[in-house]
Design a protein around this motif. Structure first.
Motif, mmCIF file in Angstrom:
data_model
loop_
_atom_site.group_PDB
_atom_site.id
_atom_site.type_symbol
_atom_site.label_atom_id
_atom_site.label_comp_id
_atom_site.label_asym_id
_atom_site.label_seq_id
_atom_site.Cartn_x
_atom_site.Cartn_y
_atom_site.Cartn_z
ATOM 1 N N GLU A 167 0.832 -1.209 0.000
ATOM 2 C CA GLU A 167 0.000 0.000 0.000
ATOM 3 C C GLU A 167 0.863 1.254 0.000
ATOM 4 O O GLU A 167 0.560 2.238 -0.703
ATOM 5 C CB GLU A 167 -0.920 -0.016 1.222
ATOM 6 N N GLU A 168 1.975 1.221 0.750
ATOM 7 C CA GLU A 168 2.860 2.397 0.774
ATOM 8 C C GLU A 168 3.516 2.625 -0.589
ATOM 9 O O GLU A 168 3.568 3.756 -1.080
ATOM 10 C CB GLU A 168 3.921 2.215 1.857
ATOM 11 N N GLU A 172 2.923 5.748 -3.121
ATOM 12 C CA GLU A 172 4.026 6.525 -3.669
ATOM 13 C C GLU A 172 4.003 6.495 -5.203
ATOM 14 O O GLU A 172 4.342 7.476 -5.864
ATOM 15 C CB GLU A 172 5.351 5.955 -3.144
ATOM 16 N N PHE A 173 3.580 5.339 -5.773
ATOM 17 C CA PHE A 173 3.485 5.237 -7.231
ATOM 18 C C PHE A 173 2.396 6.152 -7.782
ATOM 19 O O PHE A 173 2.559 6.757 -8.861
ATOM 20 C CB PHE A 173 3.203 3.770 -7.614
ATOM 21 N N GLN A 174 1.294 6.285 -7.052
ATOM 22 C CA GLN A 174 0.211 7.148 -7.509
ATOM 23 C C GLN A 174 0.562 8.635 -7.386
ATOM 24 O O GLN A 174 -0.041 9.472 -8.066
ATOM 25 C CB GLN A 174 -1.069 6.862 -6.711
ATOM 26 N N LYS A 186 11.691 8.164 -15.034
ATOM 27 C CA LYS A 186 11.462 6.838 -15.619
ATOM 28 C C LYS A 186 12.082 5.735 -14.740
ATOM 29 O O LYS A 186 11.478 4.692 -14.501
ATOM 30 C CB LYS A 186 12.061 6.765 -17.014
ATOM 31 N N ILE A 187 13.321 6.020 -14.247
ATOM 32 C CA ILE A 187 13.982 5.024 -13.402
ATOM 33 C C ILE A 187 13.206 4.807 -12.117
ATOM 34 O O ILE A 187 13.021 3.659 -11.661
ATOM 35 C CB ILE A 187 15.430 5.471 -13.115
ATOM 36 N N ARG A 188 12.694 5.870 -11.520
ATOM 37 C CA ARG A 188 11.935 5.750 -10.271
ATOM 38 C C ARG A 188 10.635 4.986 -10.505
ATOM 39 O O ARG A 188 10.224 4.147 -9.693
ATOM 40 C CB ARG A 188 11.658 7.139 -9.700
ATOM 41 N N LYS A 189 9.978 5.282 -11.631
ATOM 42 C CA LYS A 189 8.737 4.572 -11.944
ATOM 43 C C LYS A 189 8.986 3.077 -12.130
ATOM 44 O O LYS A 189 8.225 2.239 -11.610
ATOM 45 C CB LYS A 189 8.110 5.170 -13.199
ATOM 46 N N MET A 196 6.430 -3.289 -6.454
ATOM 47 C CA MET A 196 5.035 -3.704 -6.345
ATOM 48 C C MET A 196 4.847 -5.128 -6.887
ATOM 49 O O MET A 196 4.121 -5.951 -6.299
ATOM 50 C CB MET A 196 4.128 -2.723 -7.089
ATOM 51 N N LYS A 197 5.505 -5.424 -7.997
ATOM 52 C CA LYS A 197 5.379 -6.759 -8.585
ATOM 53 C C LYS A 197 5.954 -7.823 -7.655
ATOM 54 O O LYS A 197 5.363 -8.897 -7.469
ATOM 55 C CB LYS A 197 6.096 -6.775 -9.933
#
Length: 217
Positions: A167-168, A172-174, A186-189, A196-197
């Protein structure tokens, strides 16, 4: 012959022996030979003589057996012959044997019908024994490797911790910007997607398996 064996594979022997001139075909050499002559003996047993022209067969012999009564007694005392079972499959009267037609339930009336064969029972016992040996082997290896089994409370705590981390990371991704126009973004994404995966994979494994062992370091 052993020496020339390879040379005889396709066209036969390289050299054929020519017959000797002395072995030519001689006269009367292929005629059948008669059996050896036997000496005539007058004392040999002779065949029975041919009956004379004046001899007559014995006539007028009659049997005292009553064939009518004998046949009637055989029919009365004998076992009646059962008719052969047949079936007719057409209106024209075509007859066929009923025993070999498959319409008679013969196999369900057998004593061993529905009973598991002996070889299958033996095979099941062997499979069960092999499974028990394998389980004992695994338990022994786990004991030797000092594997620790997670309790239900620890498993639930790990599962909740993984879900909280997911969830954290998802939050952060959202919070990332809509436009990814730089290499660091791009690297952070990509990093957040990989985390998450991995968390989703770990959560699915823990939810799928109720019993989990961990190695003590």
């Amino acid at each position: 012959m052993q020496k020339c064996k390879t040379a005889m594979k396709t066209m036969g022997p390289p050299k054929v022996e020519v017959p000797s001139p002395k072995d030519f075909l001689k006269k009367h050499s292929k005629e059948k030979t008669l059996p050896p002559k036997k000496r005539f003996d007058r004392n040999e047993p002779k065949k029975p003589p041919v009956p004379l022209r004046t001899d007559h067969p014995v006539m007028g012999l009659q049997s005292e057996k009553n064939f009518i009564n004998t046949n009637a007694a055989d029919v009365i005392m004998g076992v009646a012959k059962k008719p052969k079972p047949i079936y007719v499959d057409k209106r024209t009267g075509d007859k066929h044997d009923l025993e070999t037609s498959g319409l008679v339930p013969k196999y369900i009336n057998k004593k061993d019908y529905g009973v598991t064969p002996e070889y299958i029972c033996k095979r099941n016992e062997e499979v069960k024994k092999a499974q028990e040996e394998y389980d004992n082997y695994i338990q022994e290896n786990l004991r030797k490797a000092a594997m620790k089994r997670l309790s239900d409370e620890e498993r639930e705590a790990v599962l909740q911790g993984l879900k909280k981390n997911w969830e954290e990371v998802h939050k952060e991704f959202q919070s990332l910007s809509v436009f990814i126009d730089s290499i660091p973004k791009k690297i952070r994404k990509q990093k957040l997607e990989e985390e998450m995966k991995q968390l989703e994979h770990d959560i699915s494994i823990i939810e799928k398996h109720k019993i989990i062992y961990i190695a003590n370091k």
